[in-house]
Design a protein around this motif. Structure first.
Motif, short mmCIF file in Angstrom:
data_model
loop_
_atom_site.label_atom_id
_atom_site.label_comp_id
_atom_site.label_asym_id
_atom_site.label_seq_id
_atom_site.Cartn_x
_atom_site.Cartn_y
_atom_site.Cartn_z
N VAL A 10 -65.64 -72.81 -40.71
CA VAL A 10 -64.72 -72.46 -39.64
C VAL A 10 -63.29 -72.68 -40.13
O VAL A 10 -63.06 -73.35 -41.15
CB VAL A 10 -64.96 -73.29 -38.36
N VAL A 11 -62.36 -72.13 -39.40
CA VAL A 11 -60.94 -72.39 -39.63
C VAL A 11 -60.43 -73.24 -38.49
O VAL A 11 -60.71 -72.96 -37.32
CB VAL A 11 -60.15 -71.07 -39.73
N VAL A 12 -59.70 -74.29 -38.82
CA VAL A 12 -59.14 -75.21 -37.83
C VAL A 12 -57.63 -75.04 -37.84
O VAL A 12 -56.97 -75.32 -38.84
CB VAL A 12 -59.51 -76.66 -38.13
N LYS A 13 -57.08 -74.56 -36.73
CA LYS A 13 -55.63 -74.38 -36.61
C LYS A 13 -55.06 -75.56 -35.83
O LYS A 13 -55.49 -75.85 -34.71
CB LYS A 13 -55.35 -73.06 -35.88
N VAL A 14 -54.09 -76.24 -36.44
CA VAL A 14 -53.53 -77.46 -35.86
C VAL A 14 -52.01 -77.32 -35.74
O VAL A 14 -51.32 -77.00 -36.71
CB VAL A 14 -53.85 -78.69 -36.73
N GLN A 15 -51.49 -77.56 -34.54
CA GLN A 15 -50.05 -77.41 -34.30
C GLN A 15 -49.27 -78.56 -34.93
O GLN A 15 -49.68 -79.71 -34.88
CB GLN A 15 -49.80 -77.36 -32.80
N HIS A 16 -48.13 -78.21 -35.54
CA HIS A 16 -47.26 -79.25 -36.10
C HIS A 16 -46.71 -80.11 -34.96
O HIS A 16 -46.17 -79.58 -33.99
CB HIS A 16 -46.08 -78.62 -36.85
N PRO A 17 -46.80 -81.43 -35.05
CA PRO A 17 -46.25 -82.30 -34.00
C PRO A 17 -44.74 -82.13 -33.85
O PRO A 17 -44.01 -82.06 -34.85
CB PRO A 17 -46.59 -83.71 -34.50
N GLY A 18 -44.27 -82.02 -32.61
CA GLY A 18 -42.84 -81.99 -32.33
C GLY A 18 -42.14 -80.68 -32.60
O GLY A 18 -40.92 -80.57 -32.39
N VAL A 19 -42.86 -79.67 -33.04
CA VAL A 19 -42.20 -78.42 -33.45
C VAL A 19 -41.72 -77.60 -32.25
O VAL A 19 -40.76 -76.85 -32.36
CB VAL A 19 -43.13 -77.59 -34.36
N GLN A 20 -42.36 -77.74 -31.08
CA GLN A 20 -42.01 -76.88 -29.95
C GLN A 20 -40.58 -77.09 -29.49
O GLN A 20 -39.83 -76.12 -29.31
CB GLN A 20 -42.98 -77.10 -28.79
N ASP A 21 -40.17 -78.34 -29.29
CA ASP A 21 -38.81 -78.60 -28.82
C ASP A 21 -37.78 -78.09 -29.82
O ASP A 21 -36.76 -77.51 -29.44
CB ASP A 21 -38.61 -80.11 -28.59
N LEU A 22 -38.04 -78.31 -31.09
CA LEU A 22 -37.12 -77.87 -32.14
C LEU A 22 -36.96 -76.35 -32.13
O LEU A 22 -35.85 -75.82 -32.13
CB LEU A 22 -37.63 -78.35 -33.51
N MET A 23 -38.08 -75.66 -32.09
CA MET A 23 -38.02 -74.21 -32.18
C MET A 23 -37.40 -73.58 -30.94
O MET A 23 -36.62 -72.62 -31.04
CB MET A 23 -39.41 -73.62 -32.43
N MET A 24 -37.70 -74.08 -29.75
CA MET A 24 -37.15 -73.51 -28.54
C MET A 24 -35.63 -73.73 -28.47
O MET A 24 -34.89 -72.88 -27.98
CB MET A 24 -37.84 -74.07 -27.30
N THR A 25 -35.17 -74.85 -28.99
CA THR A 25 -33.71 -75.08 -29.07
C THR A 25 -33.07 -74.06 -29.99
O THR A 25 -32.03 -73.47 -29.68
CB THR A 25 -33.42 -76.50 -29.60
N ASP A 26 -33.71 -73.81 -31.11
CA ASP A 26 -33.15 -72.87 -32.08
C ASP A 26 -33.22 -71.43 -31.58
O ASP A 26 -32.37 -70.61 -31.93
CB ASP A 26 -33.88 -73.01 -33.41
N LEU A 27 -34.20 -71.13 -30.75
CA LEU A 27 -34.26 -69.79 -30.16
C LEU A 27 -33.10 -69.57 -29.19
O LEU A 27 -32.55 -68.47 -29.09
CB LEU A 27 -35.59 -69.58 -29.45
#
Length: 416
Positions: free
Chosen positions: A95-112
């Protein structure tokens, strides 16, 4: 081989997101492209101990309890997540296991949000295009990518649709492992293949002449499969995978195609789906009046700065919504001095159309990379006709006059 090619890292995210949106010749002036494309690189991986922590928090068990084997080195890492190959306890398949990078959501939404501010500056220059609306749609779509339960549902929905409307699905879609999906973890079947960017090496590895008929036929089959899948998703369903960049396309046994990563999907309202079907017919039929009407139907607001408005609008429709390259042209430069965008400014662009625009541009890039120049609008003509007919916008007698082109779509081999 789930390796992402040239994905942007998480540092300096604002500029990297700009590079992703504008860093290709079809969407930005050439001098910008040369500067922006240098900003992208392979995303850094999250350390294995942090990956283990996320997995155990999300799934409620230790890694050893869940997996017979878990490869700690990721087989790919992108801006939002990374993927690992593994095998569940009691299973015989990987199987493939996709794991989200911790803390990336706040950083990316700010940059958007920063990217939207940048877009307002851009459209005050000589780039006569509504980039702000595009960035608003990007912000919304990327925001969805942080919920892997949504991605799993999208993968299931598209997989079911493609298997239902075809005897054999034109592209493989991974099967979701349903009892192991959370907002930050997603398990799916492993599909063996090579990234499309490595197709040339794979052809030679298989002992095939890269300039011969077998290689040419394989490339045609690959592009035909992708084009059919996207035509059906966009025009028949309205719900489609909106990220066909090379890192999301695998070439499997023979010339079968697998389409990965369903974080970016779009569900078009019927009005836009049918409006786009009408524009597809206008482009395929080279109907300038219908293309002009199609722009208005889709809500694309333009300001004409030339005498031959319909001709320039048609050229703009081709640049934005078709894959065909003009004869003798290898790279489109839509912001050159003689380009249609200089003669017809796009003052308002519906946010929800951005995913269609981006998908067509990426398909064009793939076709150029494969050395095949073709029109997706011409290939989608019968699908667009069917969509309009079922909606009562084409009469049966109109369908009969077009029946030859519909049969030809499936019969032709050299369809470019």
């Amino acid at each position: 081989m789930w390796k992402k090619q040239k994905q942007c890292g998480r540092d300096n995210m604002s500029m990297q997101l700009i590079a992703q949106v504008l860093g290709k010749p079809d969407l930005a002036p050439a001098p910008w492209v040369r500067r922006l494309v240098t900003l992208c690189d392979q995303a850094p991986a999250t350390p294995s101990n942090m990956v283990q922590h996320v997995l155990e928090n999300e799934l409620g068990k230790s890694v050893d309890e869940i997996f017979e084997r878990f490869d700690s080195d990721p087989i790919g890492s992108a801006s939002i997540a990374q993927v690992h190959r593994a095998r569940l306890k009691g299973d015989k398949s990987d199987v493939v296991v996709k794991v989200q990078h911790p803390g990336v959501q706040d950083l990316m939404m700010t940059d958007l949000r920063n990217l939207k501010a940048f877009a307002l500056c851009v459209q005050k220059t000589d780039v006569n295009f509504d980039f702000f609306s595009v960035c608003k749609e990007m912000e919304k779509q990327i925001g969805y990518e942080f919920d892997f339960t949504r991605e799993a549902d999208a993968m299931d929905r598209i997989r079911t649709f493609l298997y239902k409307v075809n005897r054999k699905t034109p592209v493989k879609v991974p099967r979701v492992i349903r009892n192991a999906v959370t907002r930050r973890v997603l398990l799916m079947e492993y599909i063996d293949g090579v990234p499309i960017l490595n197709l040339g090496d794979e052809i030679m590895k298989r002992g095939i002449n890269p300039d011969g008929k077998m290689a040419a036929a394989a490339k045609q089959n690959i592009l035909k499969s992708l084009t059919l899948a996207y035509g059906q998703m966009i025009l028949k369903s309205g719900f489609f995978h909106a990220d066909p960049h090379p890192g999301n396309i695998l070439i499997c046994k023979g010339s079968e195609v697998a389409l990965l990563d369903y974080g970016q999907v779009k569900d078009l309202p019927n009005t836009l789906r049918l409006g786009y079907a009408n524009l597809v017919l206008a482009i395929a039929d080279k109907d300038h009046t219908r293309a002009s009407d199609g722009f208005r139907e889709l809500g694309i607001e333009t300001l004409t700065m030339c005498t031959d408005e319909k001709a320039e609008l048609f050229k703009l429709a081709q640049v934005m919504f078709d894959t065909k390259m003009p004869s003798g042209v290898k790279v489109l430069q839509p912001f050159s001095e003689d380009a249609s965008i200089k003669k017809v400014a796009v003052q308002g662009f519906p946010e929800e159309l951005f995913s269609v625009l981006r998908t067509v541009q990426l398909l064009r890039g793939l076709s150029v990379g494969l050395g095949i120049n073709y029109s997706c609008a011409e290939q989608w003509r019968p699908i667009a006709e069917e969509a309009l007919y079922l909606a009562g916008r084409l009469k049966e007698e109109d369908m009969k006059t077009r029946e030859r082109s519909k049969r030809g779509f499936f019969r032709r081999i050299l369809w470019w």
